[in-house]
Design a protein around this motif. Structure first.
Motif, PDB file in Angstrom:
ATOM      1  N   SER A 197      68.527 -50.598  63.559  1.00 12.98           N
ATOM      2  CA  SER A 197      68.541 -49.128  63.619  1.00 12.98           C
ATOM      3  C   SER A 197      69.415 -48.643  62.472  1.00 12.98           C
ATOM      4  CB  SER A 197      69.092 -48.645  64.967  1.00 12.98           C
ATOM      5  OG  SER A 197      68.256 -49.032  66.031  1.00 12.98           O
ATOM      6  N   TYR A 198      68.782 -48.085  61.454  1.00 13.45           N
ATOM      7  CA  TYR A 198      69.502 -47.736  60.229  1.00 13.45           C
ATOM      8  C   TYR A 198      70.081 -46.325  60.313  1.00 13.45           C
ATOM      9  CZ  TYR A 198      67.101 -51.811  58.336  1.00 13.45           C
ATOM     10  OH  TYR A 198      66.637 -53.077  58.120  1.00 13.45           O
ATOM     11  N   THR A 199      71.320 -46.198  59.854  1.00 11.32           N
ATOM     12  CA  THR A 199      71.975 -44.898  59.768  1.00 11.32           C
ATOM     13  C   THR A 199      72.941 -44.912  58.599  1.00 11.32           C
ATOM     14  OG1 THR A 199      73.442 -43.315  60.875  1.00 11.32           O
ATOM     15  CG2 THR A 199      73.747 -45.626  61.423  1.00 11.32           C
ATOM     16  N   GLU A 200      73.149 -43.758  57.975  1.00 12.34           N
ATOM     17  CA  GLU A 200      74.143 -43.665  56.914  1.00 12.34           C
ATOM     18  C   GLU A 200      75.459 -43.082  57.430  1.00 12.34           C
ATOM     19  OE1 GLU A 200      73.456 -39.451  54.639  1.00 12.34           O
ATOM     20  OE2 GLU A 200      72.096 -41.066  54.054  1.00 12.34           O
ATOM     21  N   LEU A 201      75.603 -42.988  58.755  1.00 19.01           N
ATOM     22  CA  LEU A 201      76.741 -42.283  59.344  1.00 19.01           C
ATOM     23  C   LEU A 201      77.875 -43.177  59.833  1.00 19.01           C
ATOM     24  CD1 LEU A 201      74.913 -39.476  61.350  1.00 19.01           C
ATOM     25  CD2 LEU A 201      76.459 -39.173  59.407  1.00 19.01           C
ATOM     26  N   LEU A 202      77.828 -44.483  59.578  1.00 20.42           N
ATOM     27  CA  LEU A 202      78.925 -45.328  60.058  1.00 20.42           C
ATOM     28  C   LEU A 202      80.251 -44.984  59.377  1.00 20.42           C
ATOM     29  CD1 LEU A 202      77.178 -48.803  60.466  1.00 20.42           C
ATOM     30  CD2 LEU A 202      77.672 -47.072  62.204  1.00 20.42           C
ATOM     31  N   TRP A 203      80.198 -44.330  58.208  1.00 16.14           N
ATOM     32  CA  TRP A 203      81.445 -43.863  57.587  1.00 16.14           C
ATOM     33  C   TRP A 203      82.187 -42.926  58.542  1.00 16.14           C
ATOM     34  CZ3 TRP A 203      82.883 -38.842  57.026  1.00 16.14           C
ATOM     35  CH2 TRP A 203      81.881 -37.859  57.151  1.00 16.14           C
ATOM     36  N   ALA A 204      81.430 -42.151  59.336  1.00 17.65           N
ATOM     37  CA  ALA A 204      82.053 -41.221  60.278  1.00 17.65           C
ATOM     38  C   ALA A 204      82.427 -41.912  61.578  1.00 17.65           C
ATOM     39  CB  ALA A 204      81.115 -40.051  60.556  1.00 17.65           C
ATOM     40  N   PHE A 205      81.528 -42.734  62.097  1.00 17.88           N
ATOM     41  CA  PHE A 205      81.788 -43.321  63.412  1.00 17.88           C
ATOM     42  C   PHE A 205      82.816 -44.450  63.347  1.00 17.88           C
ATOM     43  CE2 PHE A 205      77.791 -41.091  63.929  1.00 17.88           C
ATOM     44  CZ  PHE A 205      78.087 -40.365  65.066  1.00 17.88           C
ATOM     45  N   ASN A 213      68.034 -58.452  70.457  1.00 15.16           N
ATOM     46  CA  ASN A 213      68.310 -59.223  69.238  1.00 15.16           C
ATOM     47  C   ASN A 213      69.642 -58.859  68.601  1.00 15.16           C
ATOM     48  OD1 ASN A 213      65.929 -60.806  69.170  1.00 15.16           O
ATOM     49  ND2 ASN A 213      64.770 -59.041  68.440  1.00 15.16           N
ATOM     50  N   TRP A 214      70.252 -57.757  69.047  1.00 16.41           N
ATOM     51  CA  TRP A 214      71.579 -57.377  68.552  1.00 16.41           C
ATOM     52  C   TRP A 214      72.297 -56.605  69.642  1.00 16.41           C
ATOM     53  CZ3 TRP A 214      72.977 -52.117  67.550  1.00 16.41           C
ATOM     54  CH2 TRP A 214      71.932 -51.195  67.597  1.00 16.41           C
ATOM     55  N   ILE A 215      73.594 -56.448  69.466  1.00 19.29           N
ATOM     56  CA  ILE A 215      74.403 -55.739  70.445  1.00 19.29           C
ATOM     57  C   ILE A 215      74.963 -54.478  69.797  1.00 19.29           C
ATOM     58  CG2 ILE A 215      76.443 -57.161  69.876  1.00 19.29           C
ATOM     59  CD1 ILE A 215      77.358 -56.785  72.786  1.00 19.29           C
ATOM     60  N   PRO A 216      74.823 -53.315  70.428  1.00 21.98           N
ATOM     61  CA  PRO A 216      75.354 -52.076  69.853  1.00 21.98           C
ATOM     62  C   PRO A 216      76.835 -52.207  69.489  1.00 21.98           C
ATOM     63  CG  PRO A 216      73.904 -51.556  71.673  1.00 21.98           C
ATOM     64  CD  PRO A 216      74.048 -53.055  71.668  1.00 21.98           C
ATOM     65  N   GLY A 217      77.166 -51.722  68.306  1.00 21.16           N
ATOM     66  CA  GLY A 217      78.529 -51.806  67.799  1.00 21.16           C
ATOM     67  C   GLY A 217      78.731 -52.938  66.816  1.00 21.16           C
ATOM     68  N   SER A 218      77.801 -53.893  66.799  1.00 24.88           N
ATOM     69  CA  SER A 218      77.872 -55.024  65.871  1.00 24.88           C
ATOM     70  C   SER A 218      76.511 -55.127  65.193  1.00 24.88           C
ATOM     71  CB  SER A 218      78.205 -56.308  66.635  1.00 24.88           C
ATOM     72  OG  SER A 218      78.363 -57.402  65.749  1.00 24.88           O
ATOM     73  N   TYR A 219      76.432 -54.617  63.965  1.00 21.77           N
ATOM     74  CA  TYR A 219      75.143 -54.305  63.356  1.00 21.77           C
ATOM     75  C   TYR A 219      74.592 -55.480  62.550  1.00 21.77           C
ATOM     76  CZ  TYR A 219      76.967 -49.918  64.931  1.00 21.77           C
ATOM     77  OH  TYR A 219      77.509 -48.939  65.729  1.00 21.77           O
ATOM     78  N   MET A 220      74.160 -56.495  63.303  1.00 20.84           N
ATOM     79  CA  MET A 220      73.538 -57.673  62.705  1.00 20.84           C
ATOM     80  C   MET A 220      72.593 -58.286  63.730  1.00 20.84           C
ATOM     81  SD  MET A 220      75.310 -60.949  60.847  1.00 20.84           S
ATOM     82  CE  MET A 220      75.518 -62.017  62.268  1.00 20.84           C
ATOM     83  N   ILE A 221      71.436 -58.729  63.285  1.00 20.25           N
ATOM     84  CA  ILE A 221      70.507 -59.416  64.178  1.00 20.25           C
ATOM     85  C   ILE A 221      71.110 -60.770  64.554  1.00 20.25           C
ATOM     86  CG2 ILE A 221      68.220 -60.459  64.371  1.00 20.25           C
ATOM     87  CD1 ILE A 221      68.171 -57.426  64.475  1.00 20.25           C
ATOM     88  N   PHE A 237      74.132 -47.864  55.672  1.00 18.31           N
ATOM     89  CA  PHE A 237      72.702 -48.164  55.819  1.00 18.31           C
ATOM     90  C   PHE A 237      72.445 -49.661  55.675  1.00 18.31           C
ATOM     91  CE2 PHE A 237      68.189 -48.101  54.889  1.00 18.31           C
ATOM     92  CZ  PHE A 237      67.726 -47.067  55.676  1.00 18.31           C
ATOM     93  N   ASP A 238      73.191 -50.304  54.771  1.00 21.63           N
ATOM     94  CA  ASP A 238      72.995 -51.724  54.487  1.00 21.63           C
ATOM     95  C   ASP A 238      73.883 -52.629  55.337  1.00 21.63           C
ATOM     96  OD1 ASP A 238      71.155 -51.050  52.543  1.00 21.63           O
ATOM     97  OD2 ASP A 238      72.618 -51.093  50.912  1.00 21.63           O
ATOM     98  N   ALA A 239      74.500 -52.079  56.389  1.00 26.59           N
ATOM     99  CA  ALA A 239      75.400 -52.885  57.221  1.00 26.59           C
ATOM    100  C   ALA A 239      74.721 -54.162  57.706  1.00 26.59           C
ATOM    101  CB  ALA A 239      75.876 -52.062  58.418  1.00 26.59           C
ATOM    102  N   PRO A 298      67.388 -43.537  71.850  1.00 30.35           N
ATOM    103  CA  PRO A 298      68.233 -44.579  72.442  1.00 30.35           C
ATOM    104  C   PRO A 298      68.393 -45.748  71.473  1.00 30.35           C
ATOM    105  CG  PRO A 298      66.003 -44.860  73.188  1.00 30.35           C
ATOM    106  CD  PRO A 298      65.990 -43.648  72.279  1.00 30.35           C
ATOM    107  N   TYR A 299      69.253 -46.716  71.848  1.00 28.49           N
ATOM    108  CA  TYR A 299      69.362 -47.941  71.062  1.00 28.49           C
ATOM    109  C   TYR A 299      68.043 -48.716  71.153  1.00 28.49           C
ATOM    110  CZ  TYR A 299      74.489 -47.454  70.905  1.00 28.49           C
ATOM    111  OH  TYR A 299      75.761 -47.016  70.685  1.00 28.49           O
ATOM    112  N   ASP A 300      67.600 -49.241  70.036  1.00 26.77           N
ATOM    113  CA  ASP A 300      66.474 -50.174  70.016  1.00 26.77           C
ATOM    114  C   ASP A 300      67.053 -51.541  69.679  1.00 26.77           C
ATOM    115  OD1 ASP A 300      64.252 -51.721  69.622  1.00 26.77           O
ATOM    116  OD2 ASP A 300      63.247 -50.345  68.253  1.00 26.77           O
TER     117      ASP A 300
END
Length: 612
Positions: free
Chosen positions: A305-313, A36-44, A363-365, A298-300
């Motif tokens: 998949s919620y994370t607060e770390l996109l500021w770092a990545f 339903n989504w592709i890693p690196g682009s955080y939207m269904i 988290f809200d990406a 792994p990626y689901d």
């Protein structure tokens, strides 16, 4: 082994036909699903919506596929091999989708390959076929997948992935593309350019080689790839990128590419932007493709998949993508400072920075950053730009606290060796803990205070004071016009009091169309809204191309009447103009900067840390 075959059966109608073969299906049957989504682009994105039809059969004939939900099917048990065939409509011209016509074919595995639930760790083999017809005999194929069974490099044929995750992490480009090859640290690299274009192959290869070698040496051995592909679709107007484990999918505009007629001593701004994009996606080969948040291991791909770390990545990657250009002298220092100032301007102009922390933005990406509306400038802060500012401050803070013996680079190297190579997930406090371990106890209170302020509050960062430690001065002034995003200046422009409405707009043949209205601006107070078509100001027709000048000719505090259409209704607004906000960053050399600060500035941009 799970076997796939994909064939561009009808490029004119944009259809791929995909076959999935399984030797047998157990008594419970199997669940087949499309991500339903592709890693690196955080939207269904619901990629299953592009499946035109799907059917299954075994040696006994057709089998019934039961629908489970929007992207899943139940495949019944079978003692004999099963063939599932389906067609995918491919007309999404983006780095995250699938696109097929008479000029090229491109797909991400998330868009075309069904997964077999519970068997994602099994080896996958895929035959990738050329379209039928003489007009396609010159097409070649580029992918990060491993070629097997006598398949030639850049040829159609059989490829293999160690598991489903690798299968969907190696996009495919097929066309009569332009191929530019070079080696970086002994590793083969290729730039694949599709679409009509002209380019100075040698200059592009030379610049990319410097950038790639810089990043490879930055993280150190072992490299995470033994071959790398930049797959670029060249458009009249396009920009974007998506990272993968040993490749990246890019879009650029024709004017972004270097030409043989360009000044060999300079780098035009559009080419700077393209090199910055290449640098960004290449840095991701480590930072997010290997070094990952725990939530991504792994990626689901069926749910968020919620994370607060996109500021770092994303933020740290955005900091180093530009810095690498300066440190390799692909950009000169002042060009780099101009791009840094534009990043700081982007942060400053976001009113969302007052109400959303950068960790909340991450988290809200899924619901805010990737689904921005007309109110986004008032509600969202970018974890890309704010994250890059945090990384800048963190780098300078580590250098300062260790007397320039260490930097953020040491943290990234540890993340690579202790988390990326070890396939271990990064926790929310991992980076903070590492920084404290690498810095003296005397600096810990300041560093802990910085992390709290930067990640969990909306307070401003100490960017100006940290830049001053390397002999730079940061000032914010009113923008001159819509295109003014700040930059490096030998001396600061004159600080004039300019009038402003507090809107962003798009020029029209007559008047302007309001795109955004900033919270608490005079336009917002008067009731002007996004979508309003402004026609006249104080009885004079608005010129779309000169609207900024029209506004700036009006004195601060003067009240004017705006005439506009909202939908098909005529509206009037009484607006008292305000002074333009000081939201445009300018960086200059600090005339009072010490010789030591100047030396540290040179050290920062040339990456000459002690002992390296």
């Amino acid at each position: 082994m799970i076997y796939y075959e994909i064939h561009p059966v009808n490029p004119e109608a944009h259809l791929f036909e995909v076959t999935l073969r399984l030797e047998s299906v157990g008594a419970e049957g199997h669940t087949l699903y499309m991500p339903n989504w592709i890693p690196g682009s955080y939207m269904i994105r619901d990629f299953s919506k592009h499946i035109q039809w799907i059917r299954a059969e075994n040696s006994e004939g057709p089998m019934k596929l039961g629908r489970i939900d929007k992207s899943s099917w139940h495949l019944p048990a079978s003692d004999s091999s099963v063939v599932v065939t389906y067609q995918v409509y491919a007309w999404d011209l983006s780095v995250r989708g699938a696109h097929l016509d008479q000029t090229h074919g491109f797909f991400n595995g998330t868009c075309v390959f069904l997964a077999v639930s519970g068997r994602e760790k099994e080896t996958c083999t895929v035959d990738i076929n050329r379209p039928d017809g003489e007009e396609y005999v010159h097409w070649r194929l580029a992918t990060g997948l491993k070629a097997i069974e006598d398949t030639a490099e850049f040829g159609f044929g059989r490829y293999q992935a160690s598991d489903y995750d690798e299968l969907i992490d190696c996009p495919v480009e097929m066309s009569d593309f332009n191929l530019i090859s070079f080696e970086a640290c002994g590793i083969p690299h290729h730039m694949v350019l599709t679409g009509r274009h002209k380019v100075d192959d040698e200059r592009l290869a030379t610049d990319l080689k410097k950038i790639c070698e810089h990043h490879l040496q930055f993280f150190g051995e072992p490299a995470p790839m033994d071959r790398y592909l930049f797959m670029t679709y060249v458009l009249g107007n396009g920009f974007g990128g998506l990272e993968h484990r040993n490749s990246t999918a890019l879009h650029c505009s024709r004017e972004d590419l270097p030409l043989e007629t360009d000044d060999t001593d300079g780098v035009k701004e559009t080419y700077q932007t393209f090199l910055d994009l290449c640098s960004h996606e290449y840095f991701h080969t480590w930072n997010v493709k290997q070094i990952k948040p725990t939530e991504f291991l792994p990626y689901d791909t069926q749910r968020e998949s919620y994370t607060e770390l996109l500021w770092a990545f994303e933020g740290i990657t955005s900091y180093y993508d530009n810095l690498a250009l300066a440190q390799t002298e692909t950009l000169d220092k002042e060009e780099y400072l101009t791009r840094l100032a534009k990043t700081l301007t982007a942060v400053r102009r976001s009113k969302g920075r007052f109400i959303q922390t950068v960790t909340d933005s991450s988290f809200d990406a899924w619901t805010k950053f990737y689904k921005q509306d007309e109110n986004a400038p008032n509600a969202v802060v970018s974890y890309y730009t704010k994250g890059a500012e945090i990384a800048l401050c963190l780098d300078l803070l580590i250098r300062k606290s260790t007397h320039w013996q260490k930097s953020l680079k040491d943290i990234m190297r540890r993340l690579w060796s202790e988390y990326g190579l070890a396939k271990k997930g990064v926790e929310n406090d991992t980076i903070q803990s590492m920084v404290l371990e690498e810095t003296p106890d005397s600096a810990h209170e300041e560093i802990q205070r910085f992390f709290h302020l930067a990640l969990y509050t909306t307070d401003p960062l100490p960017t100006d004071s940290l830049l001053s430690s390397v002999g730079l001065s940061l000032a914010y002034l009113p923008r001159r016009d819509r295109n003014d995003r700040g930059g490096f200046k030998a001396s600061l422009p004159e600080d004039k009091q300019l009038s402003d409405l507090g809107i962003e707009y798009k020029s029209k043949a007559v008047g302007v169309l309001v795109k955004n209205v900033y919270a608490d601006s005079v336009a917002a107070e008067a009731g002007v809204s996004a979508g309003d078509h402004l026609l006249a100001i104080d009885g004079l027709r608005i010129s779309g191309s000169d609207f900024d000048k029209q506004v700036q000719q009006i004195s601060v505090g003067e009240t004017v009447t705006l005439v506009a259409f909202r939908r098909d209704e005529l509206m009037e607004f009484e607006v008292a103009l305000e002074a333009a906000e000081c939201d445009t960053a300018y960086i200059t050399y600090d005339e009072k900067g010490s010789e030591k600060a100047q030396q540290q500035f040179a050290q920062w941009l040339n990456l000459k840390e002690s002992g390296q």
